[in-house]
Design a protein around this motif. Structure first.
Motif, short mmCIF file in Angstrom:
data_model
loop_
_atom_site.label_atom_id
_atom_site.label_comp_id
_atom_site.label_asym_id
_atom_site.label_seq_id
_atom_site.Cartn_x
_atom_site.Cartn_y
_atom_site.Cartn_z
N ALA A 1 -14.64 1.31 -3.90
CA ALA A 1 -14.13 1.01 -2.44
C ALA A 1 -12.60 0.93 -2.58
O ALA A 1 -12.16 0.36 -3.20
N ARG A 2 -11.93 1.40 -1.41
CA ARG A 2 -10.69 1.29 -1.43
C ARG A 2 -10.35 -0.12 -0.98
O ARG A 2 -11.03 -0.73 -0.47
N ALA A 3 -9.28 -0.61 -1.60
CA ALA A 3 -8.91 -2.00 -1.62
C ALA A 3 -7.59 -2.14 -1.46
O ALA A 3 -6.68 -1.19 -1.92
N GLY B 1 0.81 -1.10 0.06
CA GLY B 1 -0.05 -0.16 -0.03
C GLY B 1 1.00 1.28 -0.18
O GLY B 1 0.37 2.30 0.22
N VAL C 1 -3.35 4.50 -2.87
CA VAL C 1 -4.72 4.25 -2.76
C VAL C 1 -5.24 3.60 -4.11
O VAL C 1 -5.22 3.92 -5.06
N PHE C 2 -5.85 2.27 -3.98
CA PHE C 2 -6.33 1.52 -4.66
C PHE C 2 -7.65 1.44 -4.66
O PHE C 2 -8.33 0.99 -3.56
N VAL C 3 -8.55 1.84 -5.76
CA VAL C 3 -10.05 1.84 -5.55
C VAL C 3 -10.50 0.75 -6.61
O VAL C 3 -10.10 0.82 -7.82
N HIS C 4 -11.37 0.13 -6.17
CA HIS C 4 -12.19 -1.13 -7.12
C HIS C 4 -13.39 -1.16 -6.63
O HIS C 4 -14.03 -1.56 -5.34
N THR D 1 -4.19 7.11 -13.21
CA THR D 1 -3.55 7.23 -12.01
C THR D 1 -3.71 8.82 -11.83
O THR D 1 -3.95 9.62 -12.69
N SER E 1 -3.07 13.63 -5.74
CA SER E 1 -3.74 14.65 -5.07
C SER E 1 -3.42 15.85 -4.54
O SER E 1 -2.11 15.92 -4.42
#
Length: 79
Positions: free
Chosen positions: A27-29, A11, A21-24, A50, A53
Motif C-alpha cells: 500500500a502507498r504510505a 512525499g 511514492v513509498f509502498v509498504h 527504487t 516510471s
C-alpha cells in the motif's frame, strides 16, 4: 550526501520535483524518514529497490528490479 541525490520532503523529491511514492506492505504510505540516506541507515533489514516510471504506466527495466530483489533475498537467506 552526493550533489545529485535529491532530498526527500513531504512525499516529493525536492531537487527535481518528481513525486516520490513509498509502498509498504503493498500500500502507498507516507515516506517515514527525512532522507533516503536515513531510510538506508535506520530502516529495517530487507531487500529494497527504487524505480522510475515511464509515462506513469510502466516501471523502467522492471525485470532488472525483480531480479535484483530476488538476488538480494537469496543472499539474505544464506547469511
Amino acid at each position: 550526501a552526493e550533489e545529485d541525490e535529491a532530498e526527500i520532503y513531504e512525499g516529493e523529491a525536492v531537487e527535481d520535483k518528481r513525486p516520490l511514492v513509498f509502498v509498504h506492505n503493498g500500500a502507498r504510505a507516507p515516506f517515514p524518514y527525512e532522507t533516503a540516506e536515513d531510510f538506508l541507515l535506520m530502516g529495517k533489514r530487507g531487500a529494497y529497490t527504487t524505480a522510475r516510471s515511464v509515462d506513469g504506466r510502466a516501471v523502467f527495466e522492471f525485470e532488472a528490479h525483480v531480479e535484483r530483489l530476488i538476488k538480494s533475498v537469496r543472499l539474505m537467506m544464506e547469511a
